[in-house]
Design an enzyme around this catalytic site. Structure first.
Site, mmCIF file in Angstrom:
data_model
loop_
_atom_site.group_PDB
_atom_site.id
_atom_site.type_symbol
_atom_site.label_atom_id
_atom_site.label_comp_id
_atom_site.label_asym_id
_atom_site.label_seq_id
_atom_site.Cartn_x
_atom_site.Cartn_y
_atom_site.Cartn_z
ATOM 1 N N GLU A 51 3.963 -3.891 -6.739
ATOM 2 C CA GLU A 51 4.469 -4.963 -5.883
ATOM 3 C C GLU A 51 4.514 -6.315 -6.581
ATOM 4 O O GLU A 51 5.277 -7.185 -6.192
ATOM 5 C CB GLU A 51 3.621 -5.075 -4.612
ATOM 6 C CG GLU A 51 3.578 -3.811 -3.770
ATOM 7 C CD GLU A 51 4.961 -3.343 -3.327
ATOM 8 O OE1 GLU A 51 5.914 -4.137 -3.420
ATOM 9 O OE2 GLU A 51 5.079 -2.180 -2.911
ATOM 10 N N GLY A 62 0.831 -1.203 0.000
ATOM 11 C CA GLY A 62 0.000 0.000 0.000
ATOM 12 C C GLY A 62 0.857 1.241 0.000
ATOM 13 O O GLY A 62 2.092 1.168 0.030
ATOM 14 N N GLU A 96 10.835 -6.816 0.231
ATOM 15 C CA GLU A 96 10.666 -8.237 0.068
ATOM 16 C C GLU A 96 9.166 -8.507 0.003
ATOM 17 O O GLU A 96 8.484 -8.530 1.023
ATOM 18 C CB GLU A 96 11.296 -8.976 1.252
ATOM 19 C CG GLU A 96 11.189 -10.475 1.154
ATOM 20 C CD GLU A 96 11.640 -11.158 2.449
ATOM 21 O OE1 GLU A 96 11.542 -12.380 2.523
ATOM 22 O OE2 GLU A 96 12.078 -10.450 3.373
ATOM 23 N N PRO A 156 -7.636 6.569 15.357
ATOM 24 C CA PRO A 156 -6.643 7.645 15.504
ATOM 25 C C PRO A 156 -5.234 7.117 15.784
ATOM 26 O O PRO A 156 -4.252 7.739 15.383
ATOM 27 C CB PRO A 156 -7.169 8.433 16.698
ATOM 28 C CG PRO A 156 -8.620 8.145 16.757
ATOM 29 C CD PRO A 156 -8.784 6.738 16.255
ATOM 30 N N ASP A 157 -5.127 5.974 16.447
ATOM 31 C CA ASP A 157 -3.794 5.514 16.827
ATOM 32 C C ASP A 157 -3.355 4.270 16.050
ATOM 33 O O ASP A 157 -2.487 3.531 16.502
ATOM 34 C CB ASP A 157 -3.756 5.218 18.330
ATOM 35 C CG ASP A 157 -4.864 4.250 18.721
ATOM 36 O OD1 ASP A 157 -5.668 3.885 17.830
ATOM 37 O OD2 ASP A 157 -4.933 3.870 19.902
ATOM 38 N N GLU A 199 -0.562 0.261 -6.738
ATOM 39 C CA GLU A 199 0.220 -0.414 -5.704
ATOM 40 C C GLU A 199 0.372 -1.898 -6.018
ATOM 41 O O GLU A 199 1.446 -2.481 -5.854
ATOM 42 C CB GLU A 199 -0.468 -0.260 -4.333
ATOM 43 C CG GLU A 199 -0.443 1.154 -3.779
ATOM 44 C CD GLU A 199 0.968 1.611 -3.416
ATOM 45 O OE1 GLU A 199 1.855 0.757 -3.240
ATOM 46 O OE2 GLU A 199 1.178 2.840 -3.332
#
Lengths: 250, 250
Positions: free
Chosen positions: B74, B54, B127, B96-97, B70
Site C-alpha cells: 500500500e 490489510g 486510493e 462473529p458479525d 500489506e
DNA sequence: TGAGAACAACTCAAGGTGAGAACAACCTAG
DNA sequence: CTAGGTTGTTCTCACCTTGAGTTGTTCTCA
C-alpha cells in the site's frame, strides 16, 4: 490483491483452510507459588506433552467468549466464580508450521484466577492440572506453547505494575500482606513491607477499606490485619514499578 | 470437546470457514499532525468508506510478514525504508458479525513510520492516502476499524512512555526538539522543553549524540541544534510518563 | 542592527521512593 | 501464664525525579 478483491472472489470451499483457536494462559497462586493450568495431551502430535487449554472458536461466539468457555470447561468453573476471573487477550500466534497438521492461528488469552479447586476431571477425558510455572521446561510443552506462556508471564508481571489486577488473584476481601504476596510471587522477589503498604494505600482507587479485620493474627503471631477490597480504579496512578531489572545490554 | 479431539476429527472441507486477515494501523507524522494510512473502499460492503490496509494471510507467511507485505503493497515502500518501519502486533478482532460476508478474524498490527512519500497508486487500484487522525469520524470507517484505530492510538501513546519507539517516526538523525514534537503530537499536548531535554538525555540508551549539529537554526531563528540518533535501549528506565490524565471515575 | 525565537543549561520546591526503625498486637512454646 | 519471636502498621530520613520557571547564547528575519 487486497482484502476486498479477495473477499469478492472468495469461496470458502476452495481457499486454503486456516483454523482459528483460542488458547488460555490461566494463572493462579497456590501455596505461595505461581501455577498454570495445563492439559496433558493424550494423542499425537506431542502426545504426553503439556499444552494450554484451548480449542476452536465456534461460529457464534467472539474470541473472548471462546476463551472463557474453554476456561470453564477445563476448570469446571461457572457462575460467579468464573465471572470473577480476569480474562484479557494476550496475542495471536500464526507461524505457518506451528502445528504440523494444518495452518492454525491461535488467539491466546491471559487469565488471573484466585486459588481454585482442582479441575474437575469429570466433563473431559483430559488430565487438566495446575502446575507450578517453575516446574516446566519448554521441552515438555506442545507446539509453541512455551513461548506463549513466556509472553503471558511477562504480560502478567507488567500488568501488576500499572493495573490493580493483582487483586484478581485473591478473594474479594484481602489483607495488604496477601496482596504483597501476590506481587512477590509474580515478580519473583521480596518487597519492602512498609513501603508497599504506604504505596498501596496512597494510590487512589487501588483498594478500599472494609472496616473489618481478620479473625486471627498470622499463623506465627502478629496483630490482626485489616481487610480491604478492590477499589474502582482500572489503572494505577502513579504506577507501582517493579525494582529495576539488572541492566543487561542486549 | 477439546482441541485435540477437534483436530483429530477435523476435515477442512466441512468445517465452518473462518478467514484470517491482517490489518495495519500505520501511523506517521506529517506537518505536525498524526496521520494514518487508509484505503477508500470501492465495493460493498462499506463502499466509499475508509478502511485499514490489510488482506488475507498467505499460506506460507507468518502474521508479521503478512502485515509487512500489506504495508509494502500500500505504501509502495521497500528495502531499507521499509525495514526501518516499526511493526508490532496490536490485537485480534473476531466478533462473529464484524464482516457481513463471513466470519473473519483480523489480526491487527501497529506501525510507526517516518514521513513517507504519498502512497504510489500504481500497484493497486486502491486510493490509499495518509489522513490526519483528527479528520475521521467512526461513521466514515468500514467494519470495526474505528475501534481498531482507537486501540492502536492508545497503544501508540502508551508505547512512547516506556519504549524509545518515538524515534521511529523520525529520520535516523534527529534533534531533541524533533523528538519532543513527536511526543507532543502523539500525546496531544505540549511538553516543557527544558524538562524534556533533561529527561531524554538522562535515560540510558534512549539517544546517543552524533557530534554533529543541524546546518541551520530553526526556521524562525535560534541556534543550531545538536543531532542525535536512537540508542540501543529497547525499554526506557525510568519511563517517560505522560502527564496524569484528568481523574475521570468510570 | 534590533527583535524575536529557539537550544541548552541551570535553579528550586514538591513529591515519590528505598531503607531502616519503632511499636503494639498477637501467637506459640515452655 | 509468661517470655520470646512474629507480624501489621506507622514513622523518619536521605535521595532522586519531576514540574515550573529563569538565564544566557545563538541564530533568522525584517
Amino acid at each position: 490483491m487486497n482484502e476486498q478483491d479477495y473477499l469478492a472472489a472468495y469461496d470458502p470451499r476452495d481457499y486454503p483452510a486456516v483454523a482459528v483457536t483460542v488458547d488460555v494462559v490461566a494463572l493462579t497462586i497456590r501455596e505461595g507459588a505461581l501455577h498454570l493450568l495445563l492439559i496433558r495431551r493424550g494423542a499425537p502430535p506431542y502426545e504426553g506433552h503439556w499444552a494450554l487449554p484451548g480449542g476452536f472458536v465456534r461460529p457464534d461466539e467472539d474470541l473472548a467468549a471462546g476463551a472463557r468457555r474453554e476456561l470453564a470447561e477445563e476448570t469446571g468453573l461457572g457462575g460467579e466464580r468464573l465471572r470473577r476471573v480476569h480474562l484479557e487477550q494476550l496475542a495471536s500466534y500464526g507461524d505457518p508450521d506451528r502445528d504440523p497438521r494444518m495452518r492454525v492461528v491461535s488467539v491466546a488469552h491471559l487469565a488471573f484466577a484466585p486459588d481454585l479447586p482442582d479441575p474437575a476431571a469429570g466433563t473431559d477425558a483430559d488430565e487438566a492440572v495446575w502446575l507450578p510455572v517453575t516446574a516446566l521446561t519448554s521441552r515438555q510443552l506442545a507446539f509453541d506453547h512455551a513461548r506463549i506462556i513466556d509472553d503471558g508471564l511477562e504480560r502478567a508481571r507488567s500488568k501488576l505494575e500499572y493495573t490493580p489486577l493483582a487483586t484478581r488473584f485473591l478473594e474479594p476481601e484481602f489483607t495488604i500482606t496477601e496482596l504483597r504476596a501476590v506481587y512477590e510471587t509474580v515478580w519473583g522477589h521480596p518487597l519492602h513491607a512498609g513501603n508497599f503498604h504506604r504505596k498501596v494505600l496512597s494510590v487512589p482507587g487501588f483498594v478500599e477499606s472494609t472496616g473489618a479485620s481478620t479473625e486471627r493474627g498470622g499463623a506465627r503471631g502478629g496483630p490482626r490485619a485489616r481487610l480491604y477490597r478492590a477499589g474502582d480504579a482500572r489503572l494505577l496512578h502513579p504506577a507501582l514499578l517493579r525494582p529495576a531489572r539488572e541492566e543487561t545490554v542486549r
